[in-house]
Design a protein around this motif. Structure first.
Motif, PDB file in Angstrom:
ATOM      1  N   VAL A  77      -6.965 -41.795  -6.584  1.00  0.00           N
ATOM      2  CA  VAL A  77      -7.058 -40.881  -5.438  1.00  0.00           C
ATOM      3  C   VAL A  77      -8.521 -40.504  -5.189  1.00  0.00           C
ATOM      4  N   ALA A  78      -9.275 -40.269  -6.247  1.00  0.00           N
ATOM      5  CA  ALA A  78     -10.700 -39.954  -6.091  1.00  0.00           C
ATOM      6  C   ALA A  78     -11.451 -41.137  -5.470  1.00  0.00           C
ATOM      7  N   PHE A  79     -11.150 -42.363  -5.927  1.00  0.00           N
ATOM      8  CA  PHE A  79     -11.758 -43.557  -5.310  1.00  0.00           C
ATOM      9  C   PHE A  79     -11.446 -43.598  -3.818  1.00  0.00           C
ATOM     10  N   ALA A  80     -10.162 -43.428  -3.495  1.00  0.00           N
ATOM     11  CA  ALA A  80      -9.736 -43.493  -2.096  1.00  0.00           C
ATOM     12  C   ALA A  80     -10.428 -42.409  -1.264  1.00  0.00           C
ATOM     13  N   LEU A  81     -10.555 -41.214  -1.820  1.00  0.00           N
ATOM     14  CA  LEU A  81     -11.217 -40.121  -1.113  1.00  0.00           C
ATOM     15  C   LEU A  81     -12.681 -40.464  -0.825  1.00  0.00           C
ATOM     16  N   LEU A  82     -13.406 -40.927  -1.842  1.00  0.00           N
ATOM     17  CA  LEU A  82     -14.826 -41.263  -1.650  1.00  0.00           C
ATOM     18  C   LEU A  82     -15.000 -42.388  -0.638  1.00  0.00           C
ATOM     19  N   ILE A  83     -14.160 -43.399  -0.719  1.00  0.00           N
ATOM     20  CA  ILE A  83     -14.265 -44.529   0.214  1.00  0.00           C
ATOM     21  C   ILE A  83     -13.872 -44.080   1.621  1.00  0.00           C
ATOM     22  N   ALA A  84     -12.861 -43.235   1.738  1.00  0.00           N
ATOM     23  CA  ALA A  84     -12.462 -42.717   3.054  1.00  0.00           C
ATOM     24  C   ALA A  84     -13.582 -41.869   3.662  1.00  0.00           C
ATOM     25  N   LEU A  85     -14.241 -41.046   2.845  1.00  0.00           N
ATOM     26  CA  LEU A  85     -15.375 -40.255   3.338  1.00  0.00           C
ATOM     27  C   LEU A  85     -16.509 -41.164   3.793  1.00  0.00           C
ATOM     28  N   GLN A  86     -16.801 -42.187   2.999  1.00  0.00           N
ATOM     29  CA  GLN A  86     -17.868 -43.119   3.363  1.00  0.00           C
ATOM     30  C   GLN A  86     -17.513 -43.856   4.651  1.00  0.00           C
ATOM     31  N   PHE A  87     -16.272 -44.308   4.761  1.00  0.00           N
ATOM     32  CA  PHE A  87     -15.807 -44.989   5.969  1.00  0.00           C
ATOM     33  C   PHE A  87     -15.910 -44.056   7.175  1.00  0.00           C
ATOM     34  N   SER A  88     -15.458 -42.808   7.017  1.00  0.00           N
ATOM     35  CA  SER A  88     -15.482 -41.837   8.117  1.00  0.00           C
ATOM     36  C   SER A  88     -16.899 -41.543   8.591  1.00  0.00           C
ATOM     37  N   ILE A  89     -17.789 -41.323   7.647  1.00  0.00           N
ATOM     38  CA  ILE A  89     -19.177 -41.026   8.009  1.00  0.00           C
ATOM     39  C   ILE A  89     -19.813 -42.218   8.717  1.00  0.00           C
ATOM     40  N   THR A  90     -19.597 -43.431   8.207  1.00  0.00           N
ATOM     41  CA  THR A  90     -20.196 -44.597   8.871  1.00  0.00           C
ATOM     42  C   THR A  90     -19.545 -44.834  10.228  1.00  0.00           C
ATOM     43  N   ARG A 114     -20.851 -43.986  16.284  1.00  0.00           N
ATOM     44  CA  ARG A 114     -20.454 -43.395  17.561  1.00  0.00           C
ATOM     45  C   ARG A 114     -21.274 -42.170  17.955  1.00  0.00           C
ATOM     46  N   SER A 115     -22.036 -41.618  17.020  1.00  0.00           N
ATOM     47  CA  SER A 115     -22.807 -40.405  17.300  1.00  0.00           C
ATOM     48  C   SER A 115     -24.230 -40.543  16.756  1.00  0.00           C
ATOM     49  N   LYS A 116     -25.198 -40.440  17.656  1.00  0.00           N
ATOM     50  CA  LYS A 116     -26.596 -40.508  17.219  1.00  0.00           C
ATOM     51  C   LYS A 116     -26.956 -39.341  16.310  1.00  0.00           C
ATOM     52  N   THR A 117     -26.356 -38.185  16.538  1.00  0.00           N
ATOM     53  CA  THR A 117     -26.632 -37.015  15.699  1.00  0.00           C
ATOM     54  C   THR A 117     -26.184 -37.271  14.267  1.00  0.00           C
ATOM     55  N   ILE A 118     -24.972 -37.762  14.092  1.00  0.00           N
ATOM     56  CA  ILE A 118     -24.459 -38.076  12.748  1.00  0.00           C
ATOM     57  C   ILE A 118     -25.311 -39.177  12.125  1.00  0.00           C
ATOM     58  N   SER A 119     -25.631 -40.194  12.906  1.00  0.00           N
ATOM     59  CA  SER A 119     -26.446 -41.297  12.402  1.00  0.00           C
ATOM     60  C   SER A 119     -27.795 -40.801  11.888  1.00  0.00           C
ATOM     61  N   ARG A 120     -28.432 -39.906  12.632  1.00  0.00           N
ATOM     62  CA  ARG A 120     -29.732 -39.363  12.200  1.00  0.00           C
ATOM     63  C   ARG A 120     -29.603 -38.527  10.928  1.00  0.00           C
ATOM     64  N   LEU A 121     -28.452 -37.831  10.765  1.00  0.00           N
ATOM     65  CA  LEU A 121     -28.241 -37.039   9.558  1.00  0.00           C
ATOM     66  C   LEU A 121     -28.064 -37.918   8.324  1.00  0.00           C
ATOM     67  N   VAL A 122     -27.410 -39.067   8.510  1.00  0.00           N
ATOM     68  CA  VAL A 122     -27.053 -39.932   7.386  1.00  0.00           C
ATOM     69  C   VAL A 122     -28.136 -40.954   7.073  1.00  0.00           C
ATOM     70  N   LYS A 123     -28.768 -41.498   8.097  1.00  0.00           N
ATOM     71  CA  LYS A 123     -29.732 -42.588   7.910  1.00  0.00           C
ATOM     72  C   LYS A 123     -31.117 -42.171   8.360  1.00  0.00           C
ATOM     73  N   SER A 124     -32.108 -42.704   7.702  1.00  0.00           N
ATOM     74  CA  SER A 124     -33.473 -42.497   8.153  1.00  0.00           C
ATOM     75  C   SER A 124     -33.824 -43.581   9.169  1.00  0.00           C
ATOM     76  N   GLU A 125     -34.872 -43.338   9.927  1.00  0.00           N
ATOM     77  CA  GLU A 125     -35.338 -44.342  10.874  1.00  0.00           C
ATOM     78  C   GLU A 125     -36.212 -45.353  10.140  1.00  0.00           C
TER      79      GLU A 125
END
Length: 183
Positions: A72-85, A90-101
């Motif tokens: 369940v912990a594996f699934a949660l972490l992978i689901a969070l990673q999938f959701s964030i990516t 779809r969102s430049k704001t989220i992309s800027r928070l997660v990734k550097s330029e």
């Protein structure tokens, strides 16, 4: 006092069974989540990878953590990673928070000292990458970019110029020279 080398055959059997099952579960979940989960890492991906490793170790070595809890912990972490990516695409704001330029470090055969300082890189490291790419001189480099993954990309001088692939790179403008004061 308990022996630090060997506790029981039951403990070894549990580690083997849970280890194989947890590993298989992790592989299945990673395959289901898609290629993006396994790409070169940015800071967010590194956190997820370290967390997955920590969960795997905990499930393997801590008897009070059940295999299902670990899955369940594996699934949660992978689901969070999938959701964030998914959101970052779809969102430049989220992309800027997660990734550097990506950052421009060399432009038209010249080092950009402020960018090198900001990214904590030396001219020697850039020169080593130029040699690795088969360039004999700094002037042969149209651009060197520090990518989101931490890799250095080297663009060779051409007659058409590198402008099209430099869009979105911090330190590059559409004019013929790079911005030097953005750091």
């Amino acid at each position: 006092m308990e022996n630090a080398f060997f506790t029981s055959w039951t403990s070894l059997a549990r580690t083997l069974v849970v280890g194989v099952a947890a590993y298989a579960g992790l592989i299945v979940l990673l395959r289901i989540s898609g290629k993006r989960t396994l790409t070169k890492m940015n800071a967010f991906d590194l956190v997820v990878t370290v967390a997955l490793g920590s969960v795997l170790a905990t499930v393997l070595l801590t008897k009070s953590v059940a295999l299902l809890d670990g899955l369940v912990a594996f699934a949660l972490l992978i689901a969070l990673q999938f959701s964030i990516t998914w959101l970052s695409v779809r969102s430049k704001t989220i992309s800027r928070l997660v990734k550097s330029e990506p950052t421009l470090l060399v432009y038209q055969g010249r080092f950009l000292p402020a960018a090198l300082r900001a990214e904590r890189l030396t001219e020697e490291e850039i020169m080593a990458e130029l040699r690795a790419q088969g360039l004999a001189s700094l002037t042969e480099a149209a651009a060197v970019i520090l990518e989101n993954s931490g890799d250095l990309s080297v663009l060779k001088q051409t007659t058409s110029g590198p402008q099209s692939v430099l869009q979105g790179v911090r330190g590059f403008t559409n004019s013929s020279s790079a911005q030097h004061n953005t750091y």
